[in-house]
Design a protein around this motif. Structure first.
Motif, mmCIF file in Angstrom:
data_model
loop_
_atom_site.group_PDB
_atom_site.id
_atom_site.type_symbol
_atom_site.label_atom_id
_atom_site.label_comp_id
_atom_site.label_asym_id
_atom_site.label_seq_id
_atom_site.Cartn_x
_atom_site.Cartn_y
_atom_site.Cartn_z
ATOM 1 N N VAL A 15 0.869 -1.179 0.000
ATOM 2 C CA VAL A 15 0.000 0.000 0.000
ATOM 3 C C VAL A 15 0.903 1.225 0.000
ATOM 4 O O VAL A 15 1.814 1.327 0.822
ATOM 5 N N ALA B 62 0.583 5.415 -0.045
ATOM 6 C CA ALA B 62 -0.210 6.647 -0.054
ATOM 7 C C ALA B 62 0.748 7.788 -0.385
ATOM 8 O O ALA B 62 1.691 8.046 0.369
ATOM 9 N N ILE C 181 -1.686 6.499 8.764
ATOM 10 C CA ILE C 181 -0.859 5.379 9.218
ATOM 11 C C ILE C 181 -1.649 4.150 9.700
ATOM 12 O O ILE C 181 -1.315 3.019 9.349
ATOM 13 N N THR C 182 -2.715 4.363 10.506
ATOM 14 C CA THR C 182 -3.434 3.165 11.005
ATOM 15 C C THR C 182 -4.209 2.503 9.872
ATOM 16 O O THR C 182 -4.253 1.276 9.757
ATOM 17 N N GLN C 183 -4.783 3.333 9.016
ATOM 18 C CA GLN C 183 -5.581 2.800 7.910
ATOM 19 C C GLN C 183 -4.739 1.948 6.960
ATOM 20 O O GLN C 183 -5.138 0.844 6.592
ATOM 21 N N ILE C 184 -3.556 2.450 6.591
ATOM 22 C CA ILE C 184 -2.762 1.674 5.629
ATOM 23 C C ILE C 184 -2.114 0.451 6.276
ATOM 24 O O ILE C 184 -1.761 -0.491 5.594
ATOM 25 N N THR C 185 -1.982 0.464 7.597
ATOM 26 C CA THR C 185 -1.495 -0.738 8.293
ATOM 27 C C THR C 185 -2.542 -1.845 8.157
ATOM 28 O O THR C 185 -2.233 -2.989 7.798
ATOM 29 N N ARG C 186 -3.780 -1.479 8.441
ATOM 30 C CA ARG C 186 -4.862 -2.466 8.333
ATOM 31 C C ARG C 186 -4.996 -2.955 6.888
ATOM 32 O O ARG C 186 -5.182 -4.130 6.623
ATOM 33 N N GLU C 187 -4.896 -2.024 5.950
ATOM 34 C CA GLU C 187 -5.044 -2.394 4.537
ATOM 35 C C GLU C 187 -3.969 -3.378 4.085
ATOM 36 O O GLU C 187 -4.240 -4.281 3.299
#
Lengths: 240, 346
Positions: B34, B36, B61-67
């Motif tokens: 991922v 961004a 940061i948290t969103q792309i970790t989950r993704e």
């Protein structure tokens, strides 16, 4: 409810463990600059000393701003990741509201302020937990004017070294009973963040960002030069 | 025979204007990537503004970790380590990835690995095919222009370096003169293919007995040529300008790199970094290496892996994992981190 609270907003690094609004344990390292190095080890030892692990924490609380931009991001990134990975609650507490709690019980208006250079301050004024001057970026003269217009007789300035502005503050607020906080009275306690966190709204970790209270100079310059409005932050970042 | 266990690493990269996460298996197989990018934001300012970059990193940061986990269809229990770029780069930007990685390591109990950004770029090669050692890499980006000798998977040494501007930086600076928006490399590369090398800009240090580079003289010669024409009211052909600039850059990079290849006789040659996406440079290096009697295997990572990305960090981290090199929770940003220089560096 077990709350782990973090402050990396100022030069003091503080972490605390609260059981609801009761302080269990707190660590403060005064005047140190490398929060990124010490934060996680401090959290690890705080938990170990209390026989807990991160999984036992119900709510992660963080000083969300204002404060040192880099410092705010160190604390919030850590708290966001904990909450997101462990599926626990995240709350953000005003750095200034937390500072004002150093004088909880005093019947006074607490002006909590962090030096933002050139006689500017990130400041707010509190009666107890209640904000009476909203957290914002103020020039000292503007701040004194707003404080002067409030009915409170007793006023305490806390959070920064105000001694160099002592005369100006005294002149601007001549009819008030003034006190400038000193030494340890200006420490930011994570325990205070933990207490305020009990009633703070829960944030979505994906959406939480520091409350900087200022855009960057580059953005102000760009807006002035182009006459354009700022778009939402998310409009500038795209996944490719 | 017992089957070897797969090693899965989640990596973070936030050293400049890209926030990236990836899951890579065994240092070679990308299970998720991922990225961004903040290019749109910094285009407003004509270059990366560090404080703005840091602000964007924490937003995602948290969103792309989950993704990264979702895309790889894995959960935290399936991972073996967490890796992060800890330098070189912008300190405030690096700190987002570092604090995210450390928090993830604490929350999951997974071991932590700190990765050198430049080793990461070079290790993108092993996502394409296996690297045989010793290998030699030409690392060219907005911040670096280096020839690196890879003795083994974890020992990289600089044999040549830029004395002033990085090649990518020179592209951005002359791009500004030509009215090309940051980042300018891609457009200049396209224009160069439509023009001819008519201006004969200087090839600095090309004959010197070392593997170092200098691009500031070229940049000045370019700018002076344009200013001089402006004063005389002449209009210069932008395609020829681009072609002449690019020819000077590519000539020096190719000449010095080929000399290093002849000296070090690597089994693999790797090109990495944002400028490795430059078609003019790719074509030239491919041609020169093909003409060698004993040619090394050439790995030119695909364009997506040439820019900043976390998959390359996970690849480099795998080598560190196997070597047992782990970090602890005091891992900090080192904005001016450098690979060691080779003993025979001149």
């Amino acid at each position: 409810m077990k709350i782990l609270s973090i402050s990396t907003a100022t030069s003091d690094l503080s972490v605390a463990l609260n059981e609801a609004d009761h302080l269990v344990s707190e660590k403060i390292e005064e005047n140190q600059r490398n929060h990124s190095v010490d934060l996680d080890p401090d959290i690890a030892s705080l938990l170990a000393e209390n026989g807990l692990s991160l999984k036992d924490i119900d709510r992660f609380a963080v000083a969300i701003g204002p404060g040192s931009y880099t410092g705010l991001r160190v604390g919030l990134t850590t708290a966001k990741m904990f909450a997101s990975i462990l599926n626990k609650e995240l709350v953000g507490v005003s750095t200034l509201q937390a500072l004002a709690q150093n004088f909880a019980g005093e019947d006074a208006l607490i002006v909590a302020a962090l030096d933002a250079r050139n006689k500017n301050f990130f400041a707010g004024a509190y009666r107890g937990k209640e904000a009476v001057i909203a957290d914002g970026h103020y020039h000292l003269s503007e701040l004194l004017e707003q404080v002067g217009a409030l009915p409170d007789q007793k006023v305490i300035f806390a959070g920064s070294d105000f001694s160099k502005y002592q005369e100006e503050i005294a002149a601007g607020l001549a009819d008030k009973d003034l006190r400038l906080a000193e030494g340890e009275e200006n420490l930011l306690h994570a325990g205070a963040i933990g207490r305020l966190a009990v009633s703070a709204p829960v944030l979505d970790p994906d959406q939480a960002v520091p409350n900087y209270l200022r855009r960057t100079q580059a953005e102000y310059d760009w807006a002035k030069k182009t006459g354009q409005e700022f778009a939402a932050d998310s409009a500038y970042v795209e996944e490719v | 025979m017992k089957e070897k266990k797969d090693i899965r690493i989640l990596a973070f990269e936030s050293s400049c204007d890209e926030t990236s996460t990836a899951v890579v298996k065994n240092g070679s197989e990308i299970e998720s990537l991922v990225v961004a990018t903040q290019i749109k934001s910094h285009a407003r300012f004509g270059g990366v503004v560090p404080e703005v970059a840091s602000r964007h990193h924490i937003e995602v940061i948290t969103q792309i970790t989950r993704e990264a986990l979702e895309e790889a269809k894995v959960s935290w229990e399936d991972l073996d380590a967490i890796a992060v770029t800890h330098g070189p780069g912008l300190v405030g930007a690096l700190l987002i990835g570092i604090n995210a990685a450390k928090a993830a390591s604490m929350a999951t109990g997974l071991p932590l690995i700190g990765v050198d950004h430049i080793m990461g770029h070079i290790s993108a090669a092993q996502l394409v095919e296996p690297v045989e050692y010793p290998a030699l890499a030409l690392q060219v980006s907005g911040g670096h222009t280096e020839i690196v000798l890879l003795k083994d998977p974890t020992h990289f040494e600089i044999v040549g370096d830029t004395r002033d501007d990085a090649a990518g930086e020179a592209y951005d600076k002359i791009g500004r003169v030509l009215g090309v928006n940051y980042p300018a490399g891609k457009t200049i590369d396209q224009w160069a293919h439509q023009g001819k090398d008519t201006f004969g800009f200087p090839r600095a240090m090309i004959d010197e007995d070392n593997y170092d580079f200098s691009f500031s003289g070229l940049k000045s010669a370019f700018i002076n040529t344009c200013h001089h024409a402006d004063q005389l009211g002449q209009e210069l052909d932008k395609y020829d300008l681009a072609a002449s600039f690019q020819a000077a850059v590519v000539d020096v990079l190719a000449e010095k790199t080929m000399r290093a290849i002849r000296q070090y006789q690597p089994k693999t040659f790797i090109m990495g970094g944002g400028v490795a996406a430059n078609l003019g440079l790719r074509e030239r290096m491919n041609k020169e290496i093909a003409a060698l009697e004993k040619a090394p295997k050439v790995i030119l990572p695909p364009l997506k892996l040439c820019g900043d990305n976390a998959a390359m960090i996970a690849a480099a981290a795998y080598n560190q994992y196997l070597a047992g090199n782990f970090a602890d929770l005091t891992l900090d940003a080192d904005p001016s981190m450098e690979l060691p220089y080779a003993e025979d560096y001149k």
